[in-house]
Write an enzyme that holds these catalytic residues in place. Sequence first.
Site, mmCIF file in Angstrom:
data_model
loop_
_atom_site.group_PDB
_atom_site.id
_atom_site.type_symbol
_atom_site.label_atom_id
_atom_site.label_comp_id
_atom_site.label_asym_id
_atom_site.label_seq_id
_atom_site.Cartn_x
_atom_site.Cartn_y
_atom_site.Cartn_z
ATOM 1 N N GLU A 112 22.118 -47.405 -24.763
ATOM 2 C CA GLU A 112 22.556 -47.913 -25.809
ATOM 3 C C GLU A 112 22.056 -46.973 -26.354
ATOM 4 O O GLU A 112 20.970 -46.396 -26.962
ATOM 5 C CB GLU A 112 22.602 -49.234 -27.019
ATOM 6 C CG GLU A 112 22.600 -49.240 -27.905
ATOM 7 C CD GLU A 112 21.835 -50.665 -28.239
ATOM 8 O OE1 GLU A 112 21.631 -51.704 -26.967
ATOM 9 O OE2 GLU A 112 21.216 -51.325 -29.472
ATOM 10 N N ASP A 127 17.354 -51.994 -38.799
ATOM 11 C CA ASP A 127 16.702 -50.942 -37.851
ATOM 12 C C ASP A 127 15.387 -51.358 -38.334
ATOM 13 O O ASP A 127 14.647 -51.452 -39.779
ATOM 14 C CB ASP A 127 16.836 -50.114 -37.393
ATOM 15 C CG ASP A 127 18.185 -49.850 -36.351
ATOM 16 O OD1 ASP A 127 18.033 -50.760 -35.680
ATOM 17 O OD2 ASP A 127 19.482 -49.253 -36.674
#
Lengths: 395, 262
Positions: free
Chosen positions: B46, B57
């Site tokens: 990824e 995140d």
Amino acid sequence: MQYTVDQRGYYGEFGGAFIPEMLYPNVAELRNLYIDLIYDESFQKEFQALLKDYVGRPSPLFLAKRLSKHYNTNIFLKREDLNHTGAHKINNTIGQILVAKRLGKKRIIAETGAGQHGVATATVCALMGIECIVYMGAIDIERQAPNVSRMRMLGAKVVPANSGSKTLKDATNEAIRDWINNPEDTHYIIGSVVGPHPYPDMVARFQSVISEEMKWQLKEQTGSENPSMIIACVGGGSNAAGAFYHYMENKEVRLVAVEAAGMGIHSGESAATSVLGTKGIIHGSRTLLMQTEDGQIIEPYSLSAGLDYPGIGPLHAHLIDTGRAEAVSITDDEALKAAYFLSKQEGIIPALESAHAFAALDKIKYSSEDIIVINLSGRGDKDLATYIKHFENYG
Amino acid sequence: MDRLHQLFSTKKKDILNIYFTAGYPQLDATGKIILALEKAGVDLIEIGMPYSDPLADGPTIQESGQVALENGMTLPLLFEQIEQVRKESSVPLIMMGYFNQVMQYGEEAFLRKCKAVGVDGLILPDMPLDVYEKDYKALFEDIGMNIVFLITPQTSEERILKIDALSRGFIYMVSNSSITGAKTGISETQLAYFNRINQMQLNNPRLIGFGISNNETFRTACTYASGAIIGSAFIRALAKGNDLNETIASFVSMVKNETVLK
Ligand SMILES: Cc1ncc(COP(=O)(O)O)c(C=O)c1O
């Protein structure tokens, strides 16, 4: 043209809820419940009573005679600076703390720039006895020190945001992260008409008390509900949304949204989103924002912490994009001048944010017959250090 | 069959997906990291498109993104790097980023470019499901681009079924309600959630992500799903290590609990 939010949560092409799945249940819960909750009779009763007895509403509408004479027109000031805690922000936090209570939330988080929203949130949390955590950019913690102390005295925990520009945008990121990490018991009290739907609409509704009062106050004082124009500063846009709200459909009333141009619109140190911004997504909402070609959000700048934000709420993007509202950009220098001028002319020291709205008087056209309402969104106590620093040059 | 579907049709268990931020620790590390991960036996990679405001995140990934942006990473450059590495690499590649980045590139242009350089799928955590369905599903299908959606312990059953219907490739199962890198270990509540999802018999394979950092958490995740995704822990290893190839080889063997052959 419809200016209020549509069924899907959009203002024209702006708005929506561009949020990660982790936030979906909380935002969906709010979206499904907010209208029923806030128009419930018991809610309204409690809300109105607190606005009256705790906030001190209605806030006066004051004819500023010396300022009017100077500009050769008729200028009224909507005195949100006289609210408890010193700004319009408390209208929204009173509303949202009641929402949070009804949703059974035990913990409140908020972001703040100037610290006014942080103080207003800490205040209602103290009032209700609920835990409060406020995220604030490390730079803002420095430049708005009195408000940091206020929040702490009110029992809130102030957490510095150290990423990016260390200002409002980054504080908002941190608050959103906190919400992602605490999905069950926490309500996020957003301080402006930004964020995913239904926040922009919910906050605008709570702030709409400003224009609701303006209508009858103007009627009383001038014989007509309608001013010629309403001027308000725009960071995210909540005081402006409140001041415009009940006039949006009435095209005879000019709406003037005043942004911070910092050191100058094209200086690279600015927060003039309507000029520098393009369509994109910030904090869960499709709106105008300052960004690079690659879609990276540009770090804004304004001397005024409350206007130091690279986006504007989707309602304002829509109002400006459709030509319903005019946008004016004001530099730090112009805002400071306006702040010193208002202080001496009317005996009112405005918040640096609000001073931007006053500086717009030098930028727009009006006639001597016009009735102008300036939304005086907050008082200048929190900006005293800045004002003292620049006194030599402007005082 | 594309590389992603190929993987899931041949491997049902113990799939290891590693996330890294493009342009971190160095601007030109992208290709090297991909090749080293592939060599170390990682099944799926990824690639994070560094973003100024990565809401979903945690701090580790955000900081790596800031470094990457300061290093000069941009989407056009990243596409060049991927195109280059594709000449030597056949591992499935997913790009993860924020919807604004795609919007500014131009949605259709972005998808076509991904396809052209050999990207197999996308994760755009802030792209709403309804917006995808209404405005982009047809385009993704037309271009043949896979799309991965997230589910969390709070996602309702009804919504999971909808996500399953719209996902192409796999479902990203967020292990706990938190941003990446925030917590470690796997709790009883999480196990109950893994079991609940297992019993739903979804069409798409699932990979568990968030909080997976070592062999123990990887193993646990693998008993409840087709595999797992590691992000922050890998970024931290990159930050500490000196030689990229060595760091990557030992990190992957640590996760898989294999001894590295020198
Ligand atoms: C006094 C005052 N006015 C205006 C603003 C800007 O916010 P908004 O645009 O949401 O009214 C702030 C924000 O901190 C403020 O404190």
